[in-house]
Motif scaffolding. Structure first.
Motif, PDB file in Angstrom:
ATOM      1  N   LEU A  22       0.833  -1.201   0.000  1.00  0.00           N
ATOM      2  CA  LEU A  22       0.000   0.000   0.000  1.00  0.00           C
ATOM      3  C   LEU A  22       0.869   1.253   0.000  1.00  0.00           C
ATOM      4  CD1 LEU A  22      -2.619   1.602   0.237  1.00  0.00           C
ATOM      5  CD2 LEU A  22      -2.641   1.058   2.690  1.00  0.00           C
ATOM      6  N   ALA A  23       1.874   1.275   0.857  1.00  0.00           N
ATOM      7  CA  ALA A  23       2.788   2.420   0.904  1.00  0.00           C
ATOM      8  C   ALA A  23       3.539   2.566  -0.421  1.00  0.00           C
ATOM      9  CB  ALA A  23       3.769   2.266   2.061  1.00  0.00           C
ATOM     10  N   TYR A  24       3.896   1.448  -1.018  1.00  0.00           N
ATOM     11  CA  TYR A  24       4.557   1.478  -2.324  1.00  0.00           C
ATOM     12  C   TYR A  24       3.644   2.143  -3.358  1.00  0.00           C
ATOM     13  CZ  TYR A  24       6.402  -0.061  -6.803  1.00  0.00           C
ATOM     14  OH  TYR A  24       6.864  -0.089  -8.092  1.00  0.00           O
ATOM     15  N   ALA A  25       2.377   1.726  -3.377  1.00  0.00           N
ATOM     16  CA  ALA A  25       1.419   2.300  -4.336  1.00  0.00           C
ATOM     17  C   ALA A  25       1.241   3.793  -4.091  1.00  0.00           C
ATOM     18  CB  ALA A  25       0.083   1.576  -4.240  1.00  0.00           C
ATOM     19  N   GLN A  26       1.189   4.190  -2.839  1.00  0.00           N
ATOM     20  CA  GLN A  26       1.062   5.616  -2.529  1.00  0.00           C
ATOM     21  C   GLN A  26       2.304   6.383  -2.976  1.00  0.00           C
ATOM     22  OE1 GLN A  26      -0.558   4.561   1.675  1.00  0.00           O
ATOM     23  NE2 GLN A  26      -0.887   6.762   1.398  1.00  0.00           N
ATOM     24  N   ASN A  27       3.455   5.773  -2.771  1.00  0.00           N
ATOM     25  CA  ASN A  27       4.706   6.427  -3.154  1.00  0.00           C
ATOM     26  C   ASN A  27       4.816   6.601  -4.670  1.00  0.00           C
ATOM     27  OD1 ASN A  27       7.240   7.531  -2.184  1.00  0.00           O
ATOM     28  ND2 ASN A  27       8.196   5.842  -3.300  1.00  0.00           N
ATOM     29  N   GLU A  28       4.176   5.721  -5.423  1.00  0.00           N
ATOM     30  CA  GLU A  28       4.207   5.793  -6.877  1.00  0.00           C
ATOM     31  C   GLU A  28       3.278   6.883  -7.424  1.00  0.00           C
ATOM     32  OE1 GLU A  28       6.167   3.854  -9.177  1.00  0.00           O
ATOM     33  OE2 GLU A  28       7.212   3.685  -7.250  1.00  0.00           O
ATOM     34  N   MET A  29       2.410   7.410  -6.593  1.00  0.00           N
ATOM     35  CA  MET A  29       1.503   8.471  -7.040  1.00  0.00           C
ATOM     36  C   MET A  29       2.276   9.773  -7.239  1.00  0.00           C
ATOM     37  SD  MET A  29      -1.829   7.755  -4.640  1.00  0.00           S
ATOM     38  CE  MET A  29      -2.961   8.792  -5.559  1.00  0.00           C
ATOM     39  N   GLN A  30       1.688  10.661  -8.019  1.00  0.00           N
ATOM     40  CA  GLN A  30       2.314  11.960  -8.248  1.00  0.00           C
ATOM     41  C   GLN A  30       2.518  12.659  -6.902  1.00  0.00           C
ATOM     42  OE1 GLN A  30       0.153  14.522 -10.885  1.00  0.00           O
ATOM     43  NE2 GLN A  30       1.682  16.130 -10.807  1.00  0.00           N
ATOM     44  N   GLY A  31       3.732  13.110  -6.664  1.00  0.00           N
ATOM     45  CA  GLY A  31       4.048  13.767  -5.402  1.00  0.00           C
ATOM     46  C   GLY A  31       4.568  12.820  -4.345  1.00  0.00           C
ATOM     47  N   GLY A  32       4.527  11.524  -4.618  1.00  0.00           N
ATOM     48  CA  GLY A  32       5.028  10.538  -3.665  1.00  0.00           C
ATOM     49  C   GLY A  32       4.083  10.317  -2.498  1.00  0.00           C
ATOM     50  N   TYR A  33       4.598   9.655  -1.499  1.00  0.00           N
ATOM     51  CA  TYR A  33       3.810   9.311  -0.311  1.00  0.00           C
ATOM     52  C   TYR A  33       3.459  10.586   0.458  1.00  0.00           C
ATOM     53  CZ  TYR A  33       2.396   6.781   3.899  1.00  0.00           C
ATOM     54  OH  TYR A  33       1.688   6.268   4.953  1.00  0.00           O
ATOM     55  N   ASP A  34       2.178  10.752   0.732  1.00  0.00           N
ATOM     56  CA  ASP A  34       1.707  11.931   1.466  1.00  0.00           C
ATOM     57  C   ASP A  34       1.565  11.562   2.941  1.00  0.00           C
ATOM     58  OD1 ASP A  34       0.504  14.145   2.535  1.00  0.00           O
ATOM     59  OD2 ASP A  34      -1.181  14.186   1.131  1.00  0.00           O
ATOM     60  N   ASN A  35       2.603  11.861   3.704  1.00  0.00           N
ATOM     61  CA  ASN A  35       2.591  11.502   5.118  1.00  0.00           C
ATOM     62  C   ASN A  35       1.706  12.429   5.945  1.00  0.00           C
ATOM     63  OD1 ASN A  35       3.565   9.642   7.100  1.00  0.00           O
ATOM     64  ND2 ASN A  35       4.790  11.307   7.956  1.00  0.00           N
ATOM     65  N   LYS A  36       1.359  13.585   5.391  1.00  0.00           N
ATOM     66  CA  LYS A  36       0.485  14.514   6.108  1.00  0.00           C
ATOM     67  C   LYS A  36      -0.966  14.072   6.024  1.00  0.00           C
ATOM     68  CE  LYS A  36       3.410  18.566   5.608  1.00  0.00           C
ATOM     69  NZ  LYS A  36       3.517  19.904   5.035  1.00  0.00           N
ATOM     70  N   PRO A  38      -2.247  10.705   4.609  1.00  0.00           N
ATOM     71  CA  PRO A  38      -2.165   9.414   3.917  1.00  0.00           C
ATOM     72  C   PRO A  38      -3.528   8.793   3.605  1.00  0.00           C
ATOM     73  CG  PRO A  38      -1.529   9.178   6.219  1.00  0.00           C
ATOM     74  CD  PRO A  38      -1.680  10.644   5.946  1.00  0.00           C
ATOM     75  N   ARG A  39      -4.499   8.990   4.456  1.00  0.00           N
ATOM     76  CA  ARG A  39      -5.815   8.391   4.196  1.00  0.00           C
ATOM     77  C   ARG A  39      -6.536   9.076   3.050  1.00  0.00           C
ATOM     78  NH1 ARG A  39      -7.942   5.382   9.486  1.00  0.00           N
ATOM     79  NH2 ARG A  39      -5.886   4.830  10.244  1.00  0.00           N
ATOM     80  N   ALA A  40      -6.365  10.365   2.938  1.00  0.00           N
ATOM     81  CA  ALA A  40      -6.949  11.076   1.794  1.00  0.00           C
ATOM     82  C   ALA A  40      -6.289  10.598   0.504  1.00  0.00           C
ATOM     83  CB  ALA A  40      -6.778  12.581   1.964  1.00  0.00           C
ATOM     84  N   GLN A  41      -4.989  10.395   0.563  1.00  0.00           N
ATOM     85  CA  GLN A  41      -4.276   9.897  -0.611  1.00  0.00           C
ATOM     86  C   GLN A  41      -4.738   8.473  -0.950  1.00  0.00           C
ATOM     87  OE1 GLN A  41      -0.058   9.022  -0.203  1.00  0.00           O
ATOM     88  NE2 GLN A  41       0.332   9.708  -2.311  1.00  0.00           N
ATOM     89  N   GLN A  42      -4.918   7.640   0.063  1.00  0.00           N
ATOM     90  CA  GLN A  42      -5.357   6.266  -0.172  1.00  0.00           C
ATOM     91  C   GLN A  42      -6.723   6.219  -0.847  1.00  0.00           C
ATOM     92  OE1 GLN A  42      -5.197   4.452   3.702  1.00  0.00           O
ATOM     93  NE2 GLN A  42      -2.967   4.443   3.756  1.00  0.00           N
ATOM     94  N   ALA A  43      -7.576   7.177  -0.540  1.00  0.00           N
ATOM     95  CA  ALA A  43      -8.913   7.209  -1.142  1.00  0.00           C
ATOM     96  C   ALA A  43      -8.849   7.435  -2.647  1.00  0.00           C
ATOM     97  CB  ALA A  43      -9.750   8.298  -0.475  1.00  0.00           C
ATOM     98  N   CYS A  44      -7.734   7.948  -3.141  1.00  0.00           N
ATOM     99  CA  CYS A  44      -7.576   8.228  -4.579  1.00  0.00           C
ATOM    100  C   CYS A  44      -6.923   7.076  -5.335  1.00  0.00           C
ATOM    101  CB  CYS A  44      -6.730   9.487  -4.769  1.00  0.00           C
ATOM    102  SG  CYS A  44      -7.472  10.967  -4.056  1.00  0.00           S
ATOM    103  N   LEU A  45      -6.530   6.040  -4.640  1.00  0.00           N
ATOM    104  CA  LEU A  45      -5.844   4.925  -5.296  1.00  0.00           C
ATOM    105  C   LEU A  45      -6.780   4.161  -6.218  1.00  0.00           C
ATOM    106  CD1 LEU A  45      -3.797   3.599  -2.265  1.00  0.00           C
ATOM    107  CD2 LEU A  45      -2.830   4.609  -4.331  1.00  0.00           C
ATOM    108  N   LYS A  46      -6.220   3.640  -7.284  1.00  0.00           N
ATOM    109  CA  LYS A  46      -6.951   2.809  -8.246  1.00  0.00           C
ATOM    110  C   LYS A  46      -6.157   1.519  -8.470  1.00  0.00           C
ATOM    111  CE  LYS A  46      -9.889   6.149  -9.442  1.00  0.00           C
ATOM    112  NZ  LYS A  46     -10.780   6.405  -8.371  1.00  0.00           N
TER     113      LYS A  46
END
Length: 129
Positions: A22-36, A38-46
């Motif tokens: 999951l962290a890998y997938a988040q890190n691959e998103m534009q802007g990288g892993y959003d540690n501020k 992360p749950r909002a970023q996870q909601a955008c995953l496909k």
């Protein structure tokens, strides 16, 4: 009993290990892993990322069924080869579940989930005097 406790430890750590893809997938998103946020970023995953998120969350859900089963067996001293085999089967099924979810093998994933769920119920059932 050592194997039961070891299986409980593995099941407890499994949600954290399932966070790695999951962290890998988040890190691959534009802007990288959003540690501020992360749950909002996870909601955008496909795709893979969304499946990794669901697999990670399901590990916590499965733990809430498995842990009481193991603990009630320990508390009632219902320990033997059948209980040990069930606990090992749970860990195997959950490992298969994770890989099947990550790689989108839906029928295998559902089967592994069912096995894990059945094992959790069986542990409690066998502890009934």
């Amino acid at each position: 009993m050592t194997i039961l406790i070891l299986c409980l430890l593995i099941a407890t750590v499994m949600p954290i290990l399932a966070k790695v893809p999951l962290a890998y997938a988040q890190n691959e998103m534009q802007g990288g892993y959003d540690n501020k946020e992360p749950r909002a970023q996870q909601a955008c995953l496909k795709g893979f990322g969304a499946r990794a998120k669901a697999a990670h969350e399901n590990c916590f859900e499965a733990l809430t069924m498995f842990a009481p089963g193991v603990l009630v067996c320990i508390a009632t001293e219902t320990i033997g080869p059948v209980i040990t085999t069930l606990a090992i089967t749970f860990i195997a099924a959950r490992t298969i579940y994770l890989f099947a979810y990550w790689f989108n093998i839906h029928l295998l994933r559902s089967t592994a989930w069912l096995v894990g769920f059945g094992v959790s119920l069986a542990l409690i059932y066998f502890a009934i005097p």
